[in-house]
Each structure stands twice: as structure tokens, then as C-alpha cells.
Design a protein around this motif. Structure first.
Motif, PDB file in Angstrom:
ATOM      1  N   HIS A  40      53.921  19.246 -25.998  1.00 35.33           N
ATOM      2  CA  HIS A  40      55.379  19.182 -26.134  1.00 35.33           C
ATOM      3  C   HIS A  40      56.062  20.249 -25.291  1.00 35.33           C
ATOM      4  O   HIS A  40      57.109  19.986 -24.696  1.00 35.33           O
ATOM      5  CB  HIS A  40      55.792  19.293 -27.606  1.00 35.33           C
ATOM      6  CG  HIS A  40      55.593  18.015 -28.340  1.00 35.33           C
ATOM      7  ND1 HIS A  40      56.413  16.928 -28.198  1.00 35.33           N
ATOM      8  CD2 HIS A  40      54.622  17.640 -29.190  1.00 35.33           C
ATOM      9  CE1 HIS A  40      55.958  15.934 -28.934  1.00 35.33           C
ATOM     10  NE2 HIS A  40      54.876  16.345 -29.548  1.00 35.33           N
ATOM     11  N   HIS A  46      61.209  24.093 -26.891  1.00 34.96           N
ATOM     12  CA  HIS A  46      61.361  23.508 -28.225  1.00 34.96           C
ATOM     13  C   HIS A  46      61.579  24.605 -29.252  1.00 34.96           C
ATOM     14  O   HIS A  46      61.009  25.692 -29.129  1.00 34.96           O
ATOM     15  CB  HIS A  46      60.119  22.712 -28.630  1.00 34.96           C
ATOM     16  CG  HIS A  46      60.004  21.394 -27.966  1.00 34.96           C
ATOM     17  ND1 HIS A  46      59.582  21.249 -26.670  1.00 34.96           N
ATOM     18  CD2 HIS A  46      60.260  20.152 -28.415  1.00 34.96           C
ATOM     19  CE1 HIS A  46      59.573  19.970 -26.345  1.00 34.96           C
ATOM     20  NE2 HIS A  46      59.983  19.288 -27.395  1.00 34.96           N
ATOM     21  N   ARG A  47      62.348  24.279 -30.261  1.00 32.75           N
ATOM     22  CA  ARG A  47      62.501  25.154 -31.417  1.00 32.75           C
ATOM     23  C   ARG A  47      61.403  24.808 -32.424  1.00 32.75           C
ATOM     24  O   ARG A  47      60.840  23.717 -32.390  1.00 32.75           O
ATOM     25  CB  ARG A  47      63.866  24.960 -32.072  1.00 32.75           C
ATOM     26  CG  ARG A  47      65.045  25.291 -31.180  1.00 32.75           C
ATOM     27  CD  ARG A  47      66.366  24.916 -31.818  1.00 32.75           C
ATOM     28  NE  ARG A  47      66.352  23.472 -32.096  1.00 32.75           N
ATOM     29  CZ  ARG A  47      67.063  22.888 -33.059  1.00 32.75           C
ATOM     30  NH1 ARG A  47      67.847  23.590 -33.840  1.00 32.75           N
ATOM     31  NH2 ARG A  47      66.996  21.596 -33.235  1.00 32.75           N
ATOM     32  N   VAL A  49      61.757  24.082 -35.497  1.00 29.32           N
ATOM     33  CA  VAL A  49      62.178  22.934 -36.303  1.00 29.32           C
ATOM     34  C   VAL A  49      61.872  21.616 -35.590  1.00 29.32           C
ATOM     35  O   VAL A  49      61.483  20.628 -36.219  1.00 29.32           O
ATOM     36  CB  VAL A  49      63.677  23.033 -36.715  1.00 29.32           C
ATOM     37  CG1 VAL A  49      64.601  22.914 -35.510  1.00 29.32           C
ATOM     38  CG2 VAL A  49      64.013  22.002 -37.769  1.00 29.32           C
ATOM     39  N   ASP A  50      62.024  21.587 -34.267  1.00 39.14           N
ATOM     40  CA  ASP A  50      61.701  20.375 -33.509  1.00 39.14           C
ATOM     41  C   ASP A  50      60.212  20.069 -33.607  1.00 39.14           C
ATOM     42  O   ASP A  50      59.808  18.910 -33.781  1.00 39.14           O
ATOM     43  CB  ASP A  50      62.079  20.537 -32.030  1.00 39.14           C
ATOM     44  CG  ASP A  50      63.546  20.845 -31.828  1.00 39.14           C
ATOM     45  OD1 ASP A  50      64.378  20.340 -32.610  1.00 39.14           O
ATOM     46  OD2 ASP A  50      63.854  21.608 -30.892  1.00 39.14           O
ATOM     47  N   LEU A  51      59.405  21.097 -33.476  1.00 40.82           N
ATOM     48  CA  LEU A  51      57.953  20.921 -33.535  1.00 40.82           C
ATOM     49  C   LEU A  51      57.495  20.538 -34.941  1.00 40.82           C
ATOM     50  O   LEU A  51      56.605  19.703 -35.096  1.00 40.82           O
ATOM     51  CB  LEU A  51      57.249  22.190 -33.060  1.00 40.82           C
ATOM     52  CG  LEU A  51      57.480  22.530 -31.577  1.00 40.82           C
ATOM     53  CD1 LEU A  51      56.994  23.942 -31.271  1.00 40.82           C
ATOM     54  CD2 LEU A  51      56.809  21.512 -30.672  1.00 40.82           C
ATOM     55  N   GLU A  53      59.185  18.837 -37.155  1.00 42.16           N
ATOM     56  CA  GLU A  53      59.554  17.435 -37.366  1.00 42.16           C
ATOM     57  C   GLU A  53      58.554  16.511 -36.684  1.00 42.16           C
ATOM     58  O   GLU A  53      58.132  15.505 -37.259  1.00 42.16           O
ATOM     59  CB  GLU A  53      60.966  17.168 -36.837  1.00 42.16           C
ATOM     60  CG  GLU A  53      62.055  17.769 -37.686  1.00 42.16           C
ATOM     61  CD  GLU A  53      63.442  17.610 -37.074  1.00 42.16           C
ATOM     62  OE1 GLU A  53      63.603  16.846 -36.091  1.00 42.16           O
ATOM     63  OE2 GLU A  53      64.366  18.250 -37.589  1.00 42.16           O
ATOM     64  N   HIS A  54      58.170  16.829 -35.470  1.00 40.11           N
ATOM     65  CA  HIS A  54      57.259  15.958 -34.748  1.00 40.11           C
ATOM     66  C   HIS A  54      55.845  15.993 -35.325  1.00 40.11           C
ATOM     67  O   HIS A  54      55.194  14.957 -35.443  1.00 40.11           O
ATOM     68  CB  HIS A  54      57.209  16.314 -33.262  1.00 40.11           C
ATOM     69  CG  HIS A  54      56.297  15.414 -32.511  1.00 40.11           C
ATOM     70  ND1 HIS A  54      56.646  14.125 -32.182  1.00 40.11           N
ATOM     71  CD2 HIS A  54      55.026  15.579 -32.085  1.00 40.11           C
ATOM     72  CE1 HIS A  54      55.629  13.543 -31.568  1.00 40.11           C
ATOM     73  NE2 HIS A  54      54.640  14.408 -31.488  1.00 40.11           N
ATOM     74  N   GLN A  59      56.905  24.697 -41.533  1.00 41.26           N
ATOM     75  CA  GLN A  59      57.417  25.680 -40.581  1.00 41.26           C
ATOM     76  C   GLN A  59      56.450  26.842 -40.443  1.00 41.26           C
ATOM     77  O   GLN A  59      56.190  27.321 -39.345  1.00 41.26           O
ATOM     78  CB  GLN A  59      58.807  26.154 -41.025  1.00 41.26           C
ATOM     79  CG  GLN A  59      59.440  27.180 -40.115  1.00 41.26           C
ATOM     80  CD  GLN A  59      59.055  28.616 -40.466  1.00 41.26           C
ATOM     81  OE1 GLN A  59      58.813  28.943 -41.622  1.00 41.26           O
ATOM     82  NE2 GLN A  59      58.985  29.471 -39.461  1.00 41.26           N
ATOM     83  N   VAL A  85      63.422  29.829 -29.453  1.00 38.04           N
ATOM     84  CA  VAL A  85      63.080  28.709 -28.588  1.00 38.04           C
ATOM     85  C   VAL A  85      61.795  29.076 -27.852  1.00 38.04           C
ATOM     86  O   VAL A  85      61.708  30.154 -27.255  1.00 38.04           O
ATOM     87  CB  VAL A  85      64.220  28.415 -27.589  1.00 38.04           C
ATOM     88  CG1 VAL A  85      63.851  27.279 -26.664  1.00 38.04           C
ATOM     89  CG2 VAL A  85      65.507  28.107 -28.329  1.00 38.04           C
TER      90      VAL A  85
END
Length: 127
Positions: A40, A46-47, A49-51, A53-54, A59, A85
Motif C-alpha cells: 500500500h 497512508h494514515r 486509519v486507512d491501513l 480499514e484495508h 490500530q 502519515v
């Protein structure tokens, strides 16, 4: 004192010590979640939170993986508001390593797609 291979024990210890950084680097690639994170990050920043979710991970788990990748010198972070980030430090080298791994895996009959753009996972996501 020498061992069965005829090398001195001190030489063996020096050899193992010299390999410690490589061992650490390869260990950072040993977890599938870390590989997905690196894939990714090949696409851009990426933050956490993005990671999360994926990946569908907590967290704290994603943060622990990012810390290992950061310790290995593969990932860096910068603050953005209250979040961090993350990005690759050596994106081209990681891409080259993944390509070399694909070649080796193809030779062993265990081909996987590590490329986040052209790999198997990318094809499945686009359908």
C-alpha cells in the motif's frame, strides 16, 4: 577452536554478527500484514486509519507493524494534524526487491503477486 567446517568459532561469530542487519531486514518482510502495508505504501502515503480499514486489523496492531518497518529503515512518518502519515523511505528499492522475490518465487513454483498495481490482488480489487 575450529568447528566441523574448519572455521574458527570466532570467525563464525563474526560472520553471524555481520549478517545481523540483513536478518533484521528480512525479518521485517516475514509477516504478511507488513508485506500488505509495504504494498500500500508503494502506492503513496497512508494514515494508520486507512491501513486499519484495508487490513481489518486493530490500530494498535497496524501501529506495531509500522514501528517494525520504521525500525528497519523502510518506513518514515510525518505528522498531519493529530494523525501520522506513513510513506516508504526507499520505494524504488522495495519495488526492486519485490520484483526479485517474484522471480525467485516463480522459479520455486510459488509465484505470488507482490506488485500492488499489477499483481493478483490488484486484479481482484478492480473487478
Amino acid at each position: 577452536m575450529t568447528n566441523e567446517a574448519g572455521t574458527a568459532d570466532g570467525d563464525r561469530a563474526s560472520e553471524l554478527e555481520a549478517l545481523a542487519p540483513a536478518t533484521c531486514l528480512f525479518h521485517s518482510f516475514s509477516d504478511p500484514s507488513r508485506l500488505v502495508i509495504l504494498q500500500h505504501l508503494q502506492l503513496g502515503e497512508h494514515r494508520v486509519v486507512d491501513l486499519t480499514e484495508h487490513l481489518g486489523l486493530s490500530q494498535s496492531t497496524v501501529s506495531k507493524h509500522l514501528a517494525k518497518l520504521k525500525d528497519a529503515g523502510l518506513v518514515t512518518s510525518r505528522p498531519q494534524g493529530r494523525a501520522s502519515v506513513y510513506s516508504l523511505l526507499h520505494g524504488e528499492a522495495v519495488t526492486q526487491l519485490f520484483a526479485a522475490a517474484e522471480q525467485l518465487l516463480a522459479l520455486t513454483g510459488d509465484h505470488v503477486a507482490l506488485c500492488p498495481v499489477h499483481g493478483k490482488g490488484a486484479a481482484a480489487e478492480s473487478n
